[in-house]
Design a protein around this motif. Sequence first.
Motif, PDB file in Angstrom:
ATOM      1  N   LEU A 284      61.750  29.724  31.867  1.00 52.83           N
ATOM      2  CA  LEU A 284      62.452  30.807  32.562  1.00 52.83           C
ATOM      3  C   LEU A 284      61.520  31.594  33.477  1.00 52.83           C
ATOM      4  CD1 LEU A 284      64.612  32.191  29.608  1.00 52.83           C
ATOM      5  CD2 LEU A 284      65.337  30.618  31.431  1.00 52.83           C
ATOM      6  N   ARG A 285      60.235  31.301  33.399  1.00 50.15           N
ATOM      7  CA  ARG A 285      59.267  32.042  34.201  1.00 50.15           C
ATOM      8  C   ARG A 285      59.420  31.721  35.688  1.00 50.15           C
ATOM      9  NH1 ARG A 285      54.856  33.948  31.380  1.00 50.15           N
ATOM     10  NH2 ARG A 285      54.369  34.919  33.380  1.00 50.15           N
ATOM     11  N   GLU A 286      59.040  32.676  36.532  1.00 52.17           N
ATOM     12  CA  GLU A 286      59.071  32.509  37.986  1.00 52.17           C
ATOM     13  C   GLU A 286      57.754  33.026  38.559  1.00 52.17           C
ATOM     14  OE1 GLU A 286      62.646  34.536  39.293  1.00 52.17           O
ATOM     15  OE2 GLU A 286      63.790  32.669  39.166  1.00 52.17           O
ATOM     16  N   PRO A 287      56.721  32.201  38.563  1.00 49.98           N
ATOM     17  CA  PRO A 287      55.414  32.647  39.062  1.00 49.98           C
ATOM     18  C   PRO A 287      55.510  33.133  40.510  1.00 49.98           C
ATOM     19  CG  PRO A 287      55.215  30.564  37.898  1.00 49.98           C
ATOM     20  CD  PRO A 287      56.678  30.821  38.050  1.00 49.98           C
ATOM     21  N   GLN A 288      54.789  34.198  40.809  1.00 52.18           N
ATOM     22  CA  GLN A 288      54.839  34.821  42.133  1.00 52.18           C
ATOM     23  C   GLN A 288      53.685  34.336  43.012  1.00 52.18           C
ATOM     24  OE1 GLN A 288      57.556  37.042  42.972  1.00 52.18           O
ATOM     25  NE2 GLN A 288      58.174  35.906  41.141  1.00 52.18           N
ATOM     26  N   THR A 289      53.410  33.055  42.985  1.00 50.24           N
ATOM     27  CA  THR A 289      52.315  32.491  43.766  1.00 50.24           C
ATOM     28  C   THR A 289      52.788  32.092  45.152  1.00 50.24           C
ATOM     29  OG1 THR A 289      52.821  30.358  42.738  1.00 50.24           O
ATOM     30  CG2 THR A 289      51.030  31.642  41.779  1.00 50.24           C
ATOM     31  N   ALA A 302      47.371  30.238  38.037  1.00 45.43           N
ATOM     32  CA  ALA A 302      47.021  30.820  39.330  1.00 45.43           C
ATOM     33  C   ALA A 302      47.488  32.266  39.432  1.00 45.43           C
ATOM     34  CB  ALA A 302      47.631  29.984  40.452  1.00 45.43           C
ATOM     35  N   GLU A 303      48.679  32.527  38.926  1.00 43.59           N
ATOM     36  CA  GLU A 303      49.228  33.882  38.965  1.00 43.59           C
ATOM     37  C   GLU A 303      48.359  34.846  38.172  1.00 43.59           C
ATOM     38  OE1 GLU A 303      53.683  35.694  38.517  1.00 43.59           O
ATOM     39  OE2 GLU A 303      52.933  34.553  36.813  1.00 43.59           O
ATOM     40  N   SER A 304      47.764  34.391  37.093  1.00 46.27           N
ATOM     41  CA  SER A 304      46.944  35.265  36.259  1.00 46.27           C
ATOM     42  C   SER A 304      45.657  35.678  36.953  1.00 46.27           C
ATOM     43  CB  SER A 304      46.603  34.561  34.936  1.00 46.27           C
ATOM     44  OG  SER A 304      45.582  33.587  35.125  1.00 46.27           O
ATOM     45  N   GLY A 305      45.195  34.869  37.910  1.00 49.80           N
ATOM     46  CA  GLY A 305      43.967  35.162  38.623  1.00 49.80           C
ATOM     47  C   GLY A 305      42.701  34.890  37.840  1.00 49.80           C
ATOM     48  N   GLN A 306      42.812  34.267  36.674  1.00 50.27           N
ATOM     49  CA  GLN A 306      41.650  34.097  35.798  1.00 50.27           C
ATOM     50  C   GLN A 306      41.018  32.707  35.861  1.00 50.27           C
ATOM     51  OE1 GLN A 306      42.363  35.533  31.727  1.00 50.27           O
ATOM     52  NE2 GLN A 306      44.199  36.582  32.463  1.00 50.27           N
ATOM     53  N   PHE A 307      41.633  31.774  36.592  1.00 46.88           N
ATOM     54  CA  PHE A 307      41.192  30.380  36.481  1.00 46.88           C
ATOM     55  C   PHE A 307      40.911  29.734  37.837  1.00 46.88           C
ATOM     56  CE2 PHE A 307      44.008  31.497  32.965  1.00 46.88           C
ATOM     57  CZ  PHE A 307      43.182  31.238  31.878  1.00 46.88           C
TER      58      PHE A 307
END
Length: 330
Positions: A284-289, A302-307
């Motif tokens: 159900l997630r919708e990443p904002q990338t 990618a959305e988390s910005g950590q990797f």
Amino acid sequence: MNRRRFLHLLECAAVGTIGAQLTSCSGSGLLLADPKSKRLAQQAHSGRPQVAITMDDPSVDIGPFMTWQEANRRLLECFAQHRLKVALFVCGMRVDRPEGRKLLSDWDKEGHLLCNHSYSHLNFNGAKVTYERFASDFARNEPIILPYSHQTPLFRYPLLKEGDTAEKRDGFRALLKEHGYRNGYVTIDGSDWYVDDRMQARLTKDSNATKEPYRNYLISHLLDRATFYRQLALDTLGHEIRHTLLVHYRPLQALFLADVMSAFERAGWEWINADIAFKDPVFLREPQTLPSGESLAWALAAESGQFKNQLRYPGEDDVYEKPKMDALGL
């Protein structure tokens, strides 16, 4: 290192220490806070990692070395033997003829999900592919799958590209919801189509060429990608998810998907029905990338910005596999 040893090492790596402990990282608990999601994670972690098969692009023209009838027979027999139901993502232009309707009917009779993959397989990240054009192509494909009893409102973006602008991305997501669709995400991406291209190119030059090296490469490639994306999802979310593996309706898979499935089982994976996999709340997630798309595991990371140091773009493509296959003489 010989191919057999290489395959053995990859199979061992697929389970290794990845599932020994649920990883945790700062802020990851905010990514999936639904209590049901936590229960699902605990259930998944109590056993083997789970994965469903999702197959793209059924076609009545899959090259000179195998008919679609033979591909259908092999694939459906494989799934029947495993008592497994998969999701077939249908691109209309490849089956929009009487033979194509027979192909889809065979899958429908076996109870597999028939899902929308657009009509013309357009790249939604392309500057010339407008929202209006892409939406029209989506609608054009609906009548192709609607007649079947196992038609399922899941949409898979061609090439896993979900829009190069926020306007295109968000506009089409809204359209999917209006039509009662969800995103038919991939979590484990790969380039099996390229391995098939290489095998068919070799057979064109030498019809007697052995196919087994391509089977071995396919298995090692998909196990490697499954290991990577599983760990990426664990690192990003802090818990297990149910995975969806992307493969394509190609002679290579018709010949060797049973071997792939056996290799995954030896590596500790459990095959599950596609409808069960897509019930995981992660879908159900919708990443904002932006640009939007790729594997869901890739997009969430990618959305988390950590990797950033672990993510290449695109996530998968022939350019990554070509030097490896060239070195092996494939």
